[in-house]
Design a protein around this motif. Structure first.
Motif, PDB file in Angstrom:
ATOM      1  N   THR A 152       0.822  -1.205   0.000  1.00 35.56           N
ATOM      2  CA  THR A 152       0.000   0.000   0.000  1.00 35.56           C
ATOM      3  C   THR A 152       0.860   1.262   0.000  1.00 35.56           C
ATOM      4  O   THR A 152       2.007   1.253   0.467  1.00 35.56           O
ATOM      5  N   TYR A 155      -2.250   7.817   1.281  1.00 34.62           N
ATOM      6  CA  TYR A 155      -2.285   9.142   0.665  1.00 34.62           C
ATOM      7  C   TYR A 155      -3.485   9.896   1.236  1.00 34.62           C
ATOM      8  O   TYR A 155      -4.548   9.307   1.450  1.00 34.62           O
ATOM      9  N   PHE A 157      -6.296  11.412   0.562  1.00 33.75           N
ATOM     10  CA  PHE A 157      -7.355  11.706  -0.411  1.00 33.75           C
ATOM     11  C   PHE A 157      -8.437  12.563   0.237  1.00 33.75           C
ATOM     12  O   PHE A 157      -8.763  12.399   1.413  1.00 33.75           O
ATOM     13  N   TYR A 163      -8.737  11.689  -8.622  1.00 35.06           N
ATOM     14  CA  TYR A 163      -7.292  11.476  -8.600  1.00 35.06           C
ATOM     15  C   TYR A 163      -6.878  10.544  -9.728  1.00 35.06           C
ATOM     16  O   TYR A 163      -7.646   9.675 -10.154  1.00 35.06           O
ATOM     17  N   ALA A 165      -3.694   7.913 -10.399  1.00 34.72           N
ATOM     18  CA  ALA A 165      -2.519   7.235  -9.849  1.00 34.72           C
ATOM     19  C   ALA A 165      -1.823   6.483 -10.968  1.00 34.72           C
ATOM     20  O   ALA A 165      -2.480   5.816 -11.777  1.00 34.72           O
ATOM     21  N   LEU A 181      -7.442   2.012  -5.776  1.00 35.09           N
ATOM     22  CA  LEU A 181      -7.519   3.083  -4.793  1.00 35.09           C
ATOM     23  C   LEU A 181      -8.649   2.692  -3.860  1.00 35.09           C
ATOM     24  O   LEU A 181      -9.781   2.488  -4.307  1.00 35.09           O
ATOM     25  N   SER A 218      -5.648   4.473   0.422  1.00 30.60           N
ATOM     26  CA  SER A 218      -4.329   4.225  -0.152  1.00 30.60           C
ATOM     27  C   SER A 218      -4.454   3.703  -1.576  1.00 30.60           C
ATOM     28  O   SER A 218      -5.493   3.195  -1.991  1.00 30.60           O
ATOM     29  N   LEU A 219      -3.357   3.854  -2.306  1.00 27.94           N
ATOM     30  CA  LEU A 219      -3.132   3.070  -3.521  1.00 27.94           C
ATOM     31  C   LEU A 219      -2.591   1.733  -3.055  1.00 27.94           C
ATOM     32  O   LEU A 219      -1.666   1.688  -2.244  1.00 27.94           O
ATOM     33  N   ILE A 237       0.679   9.979  -7.480  1.00 29.47           N
ATOM     34  CA  ILE A 237      -0.743  10.264  -7.296  1.00 29.47           C
ATOM     35  C   ILE A 237      -0.933  11.765  -7.427  1.00 29.47           C
ATOM     36  O   ILE A 237      -0.205  12.546  -6.813  1.00 29.47           O
TER      37      ILE A 237
END
Length: 636
Positions: A152, A155, A157, A163, A165, A181, A218-219, A237
């Motif tokens: 992970t 971030y 957001f 967004y 990524a 995401l 998170s991504l 991102i």
């Protein structure tokens, strides 16, 4: 912290971090003295502050009156040549990789490489021979235990912001990876997802999604192939610029948009005065388990069939043009693949049938009996939610294919709706359903969106579903919300007992319907007319007298039916503006989520009256100043 006027400056367009604190202050006050701006964290030395007018509005500082922009273009422009909107200063913040692992029997994994990855821009000049960064992460899941492990990149957001990524990946051997995401707290729902076949060559993966909350997210990368080393670099991102409520549907709002559930026929024989274009049959005790409780026979005199006849005949008697959605499913216990498993409806009803020929017989029997009367067929209710469906996606695709074959053979005009899905795990389930070929089998994509006292937040999850549809080549198919209404959200209000203000009860349906239509939803089936909970019911217990919510819904339909959205935008973060037109008659619907605000209407709108959902109508004064609050105002 204090910010003197000479330190005020315009902010860069975007930043990878969100605001920690914000305060609206008077420009006159800034010019005269230092103004306190407090932040919520002690590590202020690393932050940059900047000051500007709120997005898309200007204000007469002497009166506090907001000058409302006349269009989305005007709302996007800097106000009167002033600085750009308040944003966090741009910083090329690194992304810190982490492993999210869970399970009572812990999974085994390896993570090797740098502790942080620079942004793509910073890494662009430092590459290896294949185009990857000189330093890359290497992640490998060796044993899932009884859980899993994901790589992970947390971030910050921000809800309602879109967004993009990007990252580069390869593996020492072919592997299947899900990139997403996703919220890191319940309901752990992805707002963007892509399944990727990773090979020994570097490839770029790109995701786009709109954050549905400010909760930690998170991504993340989920490897579906055990013991396959996954290399990752150039992770980036960034927020995507644009009007967050730009209109998708620009044609007139049709009758079929205004749908409803009727669930108390027998206790009454009434009909909604707003003339619904669609009635969805669910929780009416008319599913497969009710129609065929015993194997090998179809008793059309049984209670399930009599009840289904009652609903179909009642709808057609009041309006033969009203479309009926029949939601299929709920396997009888005798036909269920899991007859001992109990959900809220009984034993085995949430599992698929053990023999799909039984399903075929059920679909064919119902389809023939109501040929020409029911033309909209939803394959299952909330198949992504284990309380309603306990089976693989692949089986649901097979059931959808059977339903399509049988119902189209009976009447080619029959329309097949995908299983209605929830806002929880629906995006991920839909992605798998479409990847397995389900999109080619349906005419309409069905989803279920409920909402709280801020229905404007519906726009983000709707956009995310439309992205999944577009990715799989079905973006041109209609998207319907076949079940939804106002729910109490304990995170934002007191729900013990459930209480809504009068303004919330009056305004929620119109605000929700405009948000949904504008975001691309073409049908909304309110759940349900008779209602059970405060805020949900449109009728009093006599099943005749409309509640405050019911009266307001009727008025909202009157405002919207046959009108089209010409332009939609926000002025600041709180004021919503929808410029509409019915025939050759323009009008505007506007409201504010914040405290009641005085605005000056643009002269080019040439409006003379202001109407509210309670029926009150006032003349717009010569100074064009009106008050906006939670209750939408129709300006014409």
């Amino acid at each position: 912290m204090y910010l003197p006027p000479e330190d005020a400056r315009a902010c860069p367009p975007h930043a990878p971090t969100g605001l920690l604190a914000r305060r609206r202050v008077s420009l006159a006050a800034l010019a005269a003295r230092w103004s306190p701006l407090e932040a919520s964290k002690p590590w202020l030395a690393s932050l940059a502050l900047c000051v500007a007018p709120a997005v898309g509005m200007s204000a007469d500082d002497s009166t506090g009156v907001i000058e409302l922009p006349a269009s989305s273009a005007a709302a996007a422009a800097p106000a009167n040549g002033r600085a750009a909107p308040l944003r966090a200063a741009a910083v090329a913040a690194p992304l810190t990789p982490k492993v999210n692992a869970w399970g009572k029997r812990a999974p085994k994994f390896q993570l090797e490489g740098p502790r942080t990855l620079a942004s793509a821009a910073a890494a662009a000049g430092s590459t290896n021979g294949e185009g990857g960064a000189q330093q890359a992460l290497r992640f490998r899941v060796i044993d899932r235990g009884d859980g899993d492990a994901h790589l992970t990149f947390p971030y910050p957001f921000k809800s309602g912001t879109s967004y993009r990524a990007t990252l580069r990946v390869k593996s020492d051997r072919d592997a299947q990876v899900d990139a997403m995401l996703r919220r890191d707290v319940a309901p752990y729902d992805p707002f963007a997802i892509k399944s990727v076949k990773v090979t020994q060559r570097w490839q770029t993966v790109e995701l786009e999604g709109t954050a549905v909350s400010d909760a930690p997210a998170s991504l993340r990368l989920a490897s579906k192939t055990l013991d396959a080393p996954l290399w990752v670099d150039k992770v980036n991102i960034e927020a995507i610029e644009g009007n967050p409520i730009a209109s998708v549907n620009t044609d007139p709002i049709p009758d079929e948009f205004f749908g409803v559930h009727l669930m108390r026929l027998g206790s009454h024989q009434n009909w909604p005065s707003f003339r619904p274009g669609v009635v969805r049959l669910w929780d009416t005790r008319t599913t497969w388990k009710d129609l065929q409780p015993e194997p090998g026979q179809w008793d059309f005199s049984g209670p399930g069939w009599r009840r289904l006849d009652l609903y179909v005949n009642h709808i057609r008697k009041h309006d033969p043009d009203t479309k009926i959605i029949y939601t299929m499913g709920q396997s009888p216990t005798w036909a269920s693949s899991q007859p001992e498993w109990r959900n809220g409806y009984g034993l085995g009803h949430g599992a698929p049938p053990r023999d799909l020929e039984h399903w075929r017989d059920y679909v064919r029997t119902v389809g023939k009996r109501y040929a020409g009367k029911i033309r909209y067929w939803e394959v299952w209710n909330e198949a992504d939610y284990s309380a309603f469906y306990k089976g693989p996606v692949e089986t649901m695709v097979q059931m959808t294919r059977i339903a399509r074959d049988e119902l189209k053979a009976i009447d080619p005009a029959n329309q097949i709706l995908s299983p209605g899905l929830t806002a929880g795990q629906g995006v991920q389930w839909l992605d798998r359903f479409l990847a397995e070929g389900g999109g080619k089998l349906v005419d309409i994509i069905a989803f279920h969106w409920y909402y709280d006292v801020k229905p404007e937040s519906l726009a983000s999850p709707i956009r995310n579903v439309r992205r999944v549809m577009q990715k799989h080549g079905v973006g041109d198919k209609p998207l319907w919300n076949t079940e939804g209404s106002l729910l109490c959200n304990a995170k934002v209000q007191n729900c013990k007992p459930i209480e809504f203000s009068e303004a919330q009860l009056r305004s929620h349906a119109l605000r929700a319907m405009l948000t949904m239509w504008n975001a691309g939803v073409r049908n909304f089936d309110y759940y349900f007319w008779e209602g059970r909970l405060p805020g949900e019911a449109m009728l009093e217990r006599d099943y005749k007298t409309p509640t405050l919510a019911g009266r307001s819904y009727n008025k909202a339909v009157e405002w919207l039916r046959g009108a089209r959205v010409v332009d939609a935008y926000r002025s600041g973060s709180d004021i919503y503006v929808y410029r509409m037109q019915r025939g050759d008659q323009p009008f505007v619907i506007a409201w504010s989520l914040g405290p009641e605000t005085t605005v000056r209407l643009p002269a080019e709108w040439q409006v003379g009256r202001a109407a509210k959902l309670d029926g009150d109508v006032e003349r717009v004064p010569e100074n064009r100043q009106v008050k906006l609050g939670l209750d939408p105002v129709l300006l014409q």
